[in-house]
Design an enzyme around this catalytic site. Structure first.
Site, PDB file in Angstrom:
ATOM      1  N   LEU A  33       0.811  -1.141   0.012  1.00  0.00           N
ATOM      2  CA  LEU A  33       0.084   0.022  -0.046  1.00  0.00           C
ATOM      3  C   LEU A  33       0.730   1.227   0.005  1.00  0.00           C
ATOM      4  CD1 LEU A  33      -2.766  -1.111   2.648  1.00  0.00           C
ATOM      5  CD2 LEU A  33      -2.810  -1.479  -0.062  1.00  0.00           C
ATOM      6  N   HIS A  34       0.338   2.417  -0.696  1.00  0.00           N
ATOM      7  CA  HIS A  34       0.909   3.604  -0.534  1.00  0.00           C
ATOM      8  C   HIS A  34      -0.128   4.606  -0.432  1.00  0.00           C
ATOM      9  CE1 HIS A  34      -0.802   3.751  -4.751  1.00  0.00           C
ATOM     10  NE2 HIS A  34       0.046   2.607  -5.031  1.00  0.00           N
ATOM     11  N   GLY A  36      -1.900   6.476  -2.453  1.00  0.00           N
ATOM     12  CA  GLY A  36      -2.980   6.457  -3.365  1.00  0.00           C
ATOM     13  C   GLY A  36      -3.817   5.508  -2.643  1.00  0.00           C
ATOM     14  N   HIS A  37      -3.400   4.182  -2.220  1.00  0.00           N
ATOM     15  CA  HIS A  37      -4.520   3.346  -1.573  1.00  0.00           C
ATOM     16  C   HIS A  37      -5.285   3.940  -0.284  1.00  0.00           C
ATOM     17  CE1 HIS A  37      -1.728   0.175  -3.395  1.00  0.00           C
ATOM     18  NE2 HIS A  37      -3.041  -0.175  -3.786  1.00  0.00           N
ATOM     19  N   GLN A  61      -5.238 -12.439 -12.492  1.00  0.00           N
ATOM     20  CA  GLN A  61      -5.266 -11.397 -13.286  1.00  0.00           C
ATOM     21  C   GLN A  61      -3.624 -10.938 -13.777  1.00  0.00           C
ATOM     22  OE1 GLN A  61      -6.668  -8.499 -10.018  1.00  0.00           O
ATOM     23  NE2 GLN A  61      -5.116  -7.035 -10.956  1.00  0.00           N
TER      24      GLN A  61
HETATM   25  P1  AMP Z   1      -3.785  -2.230  -6.415  1.00  0.00           P
HETATM   26  O1  AMP Z   1      -3.486  -2.653  -5.355  1.00  0.00           O
HETATM   27  O2  AMP Z   1      -2.708  -1.823  -7.584  1.00  0.00           O
HETATM   28  O3  AMP Z   1      -4.718  -3.461  -7.381  1.00  0.00           O
HETATM   29  O4  AMP Z   1      -4.719  -0.971  -6.583  1.00  0.00           O
HETATM   30  C1  AMP Z   1      -5.853  -0.900  -5.481  1.00  0.00           C
HETATM   31  C2  AMP Z   1      -6.828   0.239  -5.718  1.00  0.00           C
HETATM   32  O5  AMP Z   1      -5.885   1.182  -5.495  1.00  0.00           O
HETATM   33  C3  AMP Z   1      -7.311   0.331  -7.263  1.00  0.00           C
HETATM   34  O6  AMP Z   1      -8.485   0.731  -7.480  1.00  0.00           O
HETATM   35  C4  AMP Z   1      -6.261   1.240  -7.990  1.00  0.00           C
HETATM   36  O7  AMP Z   1      -6.848   1.833  -8.939  1.00  0.00           O
HETATM   37  C5  AMP Z   1      -6.294   2.322  -6.756  1.00  0.00           C
HETATM   38  N1  AMP Z   1      -4.837   2.950  -6.758  1.00  0.00           N
HETATM   39  C6  AMP Z   1      -3.674   2.431  -7.225  1.00  0.00           C
HETATM   40  N2  AMP Z   1      -2.933   3.436  -7.213  1.00  0.00           N
HETATM   41  C7  AMP Z   1      -3.538   4.501  -7.119  1.00  0.00           C
HETATM   42  C8  AMP Z   1      -3.136   6.114  -7.179  1.00  0.00           C
HETATM   43  N3  AMP Z   1      -1.951   6.530  -7.429  1.00  0.00           N
HETATM   44  N4  AMP Z   1      -4.005   6.970  -6.852  1.00  0.00           N
HETATM   45  C9  AMP Z   1      -5.369   6.587  -6.566  1.00  0.00           C
HETATM   46  N5  AMP Z   1      -5.810   5.136  -6.485  1.00  0.00           N
HETATM   47  C10 AMP Z   1      -4.731   4.267  -6.709  1.00  0.00           C
END
Ligand code: AMP
Length: 276
Positions: A33-34, A36-37, A61
């Site tokens: 997580l970062h 954005g999450h 996926q």
């Molecule tokens: P992931 O763990 O990459 O599958 O992402 C999980 C959720 O976080 C997905 O809905 C992504 O679109 C969202 N997400 C990932 N990176 C970002 C970001 N930089 N800003 C906003 N949402 C993000």
């Protein structure tokens, strides 16, 4: 925050919340997580009484086994961040809970899933659509929060929820970026220091193309010079860099359009999108 790994326990908790009149939001993630999450978690907190975050690195996926093997896994750190963010339940099932022996069903979305990421990552969106459908049904959430960072994925999820009458409201949340414009992504940690310096060229090239198009430069010309800029900056390949209709992902027709791109830098494939 409770960590739950099986569906029965999850459903028990959610049933209790709903009986008490609480609304439930879910933030599906693959962990690592970062910020954005966490912005999705904050949106979920603002929009629901109870929040579930899920962490599941969904093997279905990943069209590239190497990408799956190298996907960062940092659950302990992730759990601390989610607790700090006020999440009520972390749902982190092992693969056999999501895909038990004999699992034989796939959710496949036509149209919006077929090009761009769909073309370059065969099977990817079937995996996404299948796991998102399962996570929505397993959690029974009233609202689910997805990032615009994965724009095509967001449109695929909106489509499948409508098509399958899943009783959930999908909320898209804006892309969080580093100060230099690079979209935050779990995969950014795999960039070398030198590649990290180059990576913001992706957003820069896309922003430049969008501005040129708004000034009246033909899209084909604006995109060609953005593509050339990326290759000159050190990207090894530009898989796609296109203007599309923001909802159908078909040809841009004058409705709100989006530039979407995927490009390879070193061993890392970066994606991004912005409005035109
Ligand atoms: P992931 O763990 O990459 O599958 O992402 C999980 C959720 O976080 C997905 O809905 C992504 O679109 C969202 N997400 C990932 N990176 C970002 C970001 N930089 N800003 C906003 N949402 C993000």
């Amino acid at each position: 925050m409770r960590t739950v790994r099986d569906v029965k326990a999850l459903r028990g908790l959610v049933a209790g919340w709903k009986a008490a009149g609480n609304s439930v939001g879910v933030v599906p993630t693959m962990g690592a997580l970062h910020a954005g999450h966490l912005s999705l978690v904050h949106a979920a907190k603002a929009g629901s009484d109870r929040v579930i975050a899920t962490i599941f690195v969904n093997p279905r996926q990943f069209n590239n086994p190497d990408d799956l093997a190298k996907y960062p896994r940092t659950e302990e750190r992730d759990a601390a961040m989610l607790m700090e963010g006020g999440v009520d339940v972390l749902f982190a099932p092992p693969p056999e809970v999501v895909y038990p022996a004999g699992f034989a069903t796939s959710v496949s979305v036509d149209g919006v899933a077929s090009e761009l990421e769909g073309a370059f990552r065969p099977g990817h969106f079937d995996g996404v659509a299948t796991v998102v459908t399962k996570l929505l049904l397993m959690t029974g959430a009233d609202r689910a929060f997805f990032g615009e960072k994965d724009w095509q994925q967001l449109q695929v999820v909106r489509r499948l929820v409508r098509d399958l009458n899943i009783p959930v409201t999908i909320t898209g949340c804006p892309t969080l970026r580093e100060a230099d414009g690079l979209a935050m992504s779990s995969r950014n940690t795999r960039l070398t220091a030198a590649e990290r310096q180059i990576a913001p060229a992706l957003h820069r090239a896309m922003t430049g193309a969008a501005e040129a198009i708004r000034r009246g430069v033909p899209a084909g010309r604006a995109l060609a010079s953005a593509r050339a800029a990326l290759l000159a900056a050190g990207f090894s390949a530009v898989e796609y860099l296109e203007v599309r209709d923001g909802e159908s992902l078909g040809p841009a027709t004058g409705a709100p359009a989006r530039i979407l791109a995927a490009a390879v830098l070193g061993g890392v494939r970066l994606i991004d999108n912005i409005p035109v």
